[in-house]
Design a protein around this motif. Structure first.
Motif, mmCIF file in Angstrom:
data_model
loop_
_atom_site.group_PDB
_atom_site.id
_atom_site.type_symbol
_atom_site.label_atom_id
_atom_site.label_comp_id
_atom_site.label_asym_id
_atom_site.label_seq_id
_atom_site.Cartn_x
_atom_site.Cartn_y
_atom_site.Cartn_z
ATOM 1 N N TYR A 269 0.987 -1.196 0.245
ATOM 2 C CA TYR A 269 0.047 0.036 -0.143
ATOM 3 C C TYR A 269 0.970 1.278 0.115
ATOM 4 O O TYR A 269 1.751 1.325 0.998
ATOM 5 C CB TYR A 269 -0.806 -0.040 1.258
ATOM 6 N N GLY A 270 0.693 2.069 -0.948
ATOM 7 C CA GLY A 270 1.597 3.185 -1.253
ATOM 8 C C GLY A 270 1.124 4.598 -1.378
ATOM 9 O O GLY A 270 -0.359 4.537 -1.449
ATOM 10 N N GLY B 146 12.609 17.925 -12.352
ATOM 11 C CA GLY B 146 12.294 17.435 -13.754
ATOM 12 C C GLY B 146 10.755 17.301 -13.756
ATOM 13 O O GLY B 146 10.090 17.225 -12.611
ATOM 14 N N GLU B 147 10.537 17.229 -14.870
ATOM 15 C CA GLU B 147 9.019 17.360 -15.386
ATOM 16 C C GLU B 147 8.299 15.898 -14.922
ATOM 17 O O GLU B 147 7.077 15.795 -14.485
ATOM 18 C CB GLU B 147 8.880 17.410 -16.661
ATOM 19 N N ASN B 148 9.031 14.805 -14.757
ATOM 20 C CA ASN B 148 8.610 13.485 -14.410
ATOM 21 C C ASN B 148 8.587 13.035 -12.966
ATOM 22 O O ASN B 148 8.835 11.855 -12.517
ATOM 23 C CB ASN B 148 8.895 12.422 -15.306
ATOM 24 N N TRP B 149 9.227 14.174 -12.309
ATOM 25 C CA TRP B 149 9.658 13.500 -10.720
ATOM 26 C C TRP B 149 8.438 13.109 -9.960
ATOM 27 O O TRP B 149 7.163 13.333 -10.212
ATOM 28 C CB TRP B 149 9.934 14.875 -9.967
ATOM 29 N N GLU B 150 8.787 11.942 -9.207
ATOM 30 C CA GLU B 150 7.750 11.194 -8.482
ATOM 31 C C GLU B 150 8.385 10.599 -7.429
ATOM 32 O O GLU B 150 9.638 10.228 -7.353
ATOM 33 C CB GLU B 150 6.842 10.408 -9.155
ATOM 34 N N GLN B 151 7.666 10.406 -6.284
ATOM 35 C CA GLN B 151 8.206 9.541 -5.164
ATOM 36 C C GLN B 151 7.010 8.793 -4.740
ATOM 37 O O GLN B 151 5.957 8.958 -4.578
ATOM 38 C CB GLN B 151 8.602 10.485 -3.986
ATOM 39 N N PHE B 152 7.389 7.537 -4.025
ATOM 40 C CA PHE B 152 6.638 6.718 -3.355
ATOM 41 C C PHE B 152 7.042 6.485 -2.199
ATOM 42 O O PHE B 152 8.138 6.087 -1.679
ATOM 43 C CB PHE B 152 6.549 5.135 -4.335
ATOM 44 N N MET C 217 -1.172 7.739 6.963
ATOM 45 C CA MET C 217 -0.043 8.684 6.781
ATOM 46 C C MET C 217 -0.582 9.861 5.561
ATOM 47 O O MET C 217 -0.208 10.982 5.504
ATOM 48 C CB MET C 217 1.002 8.159 6.259
ATOM 49 N N PHE C 218 -1.387 9.455 4.792
ATOM 50 C CA PHE C 218 -1.977 10.291 3.585
ATOM 51 C C PHE C 218 -2.545 11.270 4.240
ATOM 52 O O PHE C 218 -2.238 12.540 3.712
ATOM 53 C CB PHE C 218 -3.020 9.193 2.890
ATOM 54 N N GLU D 120 -1.607 10.655 -4.180
ATOM 55 C CA GLU D 120 -2.324 9.592 -4.776
ATOM 56 C C GLU D 120 -2.090 8.334 -3.958
ATOM 57 O O GLU D 120 -1.116 7.939 -3.915
ATOM 58 C CB GLU D 120 -2.341 9.556 -6.189
ATOM 59 N N LYS D 121 -3.263 7.589 -3.431
ATOM 60 C CA LYS D 121 -3.029 6.019 -2.779
ATOM 61 C C LYS D 121 -2.952 5.190 -4.029
ATOM 62 O O LYS D 121 -3.555 5.252 -5.112
ATOM 63 C CB LYS D 121 -4.339 6.009 -2.272
ATOM 64 N N VAL D 122 -1.986 4.433 -3.860
ATOM 65 C CA VAL D 122 -1.749 3.280 -4.862
ATOM 66 C C VAL D 122 -1.575 1.866 -4.127
ATOM 67 O O VAL D 122 -1.173 1.835 -3.273
ATOM 68 C CB VAL D 122 -0.573 3.643 -5.692
#
Length: 67
Positions: free
Chosen positions: A4-5, A23-29, A41-42, A63-65
């Motif tokens: 669960y992320g 950067g344009e495509n930066w993301e973190q999980f 935590m969300f 965003e929950k994933v």
């Protein structure tokens, strides 16, 4: 493996991505063992940090994933 992320991205046109700092495509999980832990935590991540000035807003998209 944690299932669960929370995916963290920047909104389109954000100055941190537009200036190529991140950067344009930066993301973190961030990953958690349970949906309950992730949901707690969300909610916490949606609150402004205590050191923000009044009126400051975090420019992040949460965003929950699941995997």
């Amino acid at each position: 493996m944690k299932r669960y992320g929370i995916r963290v991205t920047l909104p389109e046109g954000d100055t941190l991505s537009a200036g190529h700092l991140l950067g344009e495509n930066w993301e973190q999980f961030r990953w958690f063992d349970s949906a309950q832990e992730r949901d707690r935590m969300f909610d916490e991540m949606r609150r402004p940090p205590p050191y923000y000035r009044r009126g400051d807003v975090a420019t992040q998209v949460l965003e929950k994933v699941d995997r």
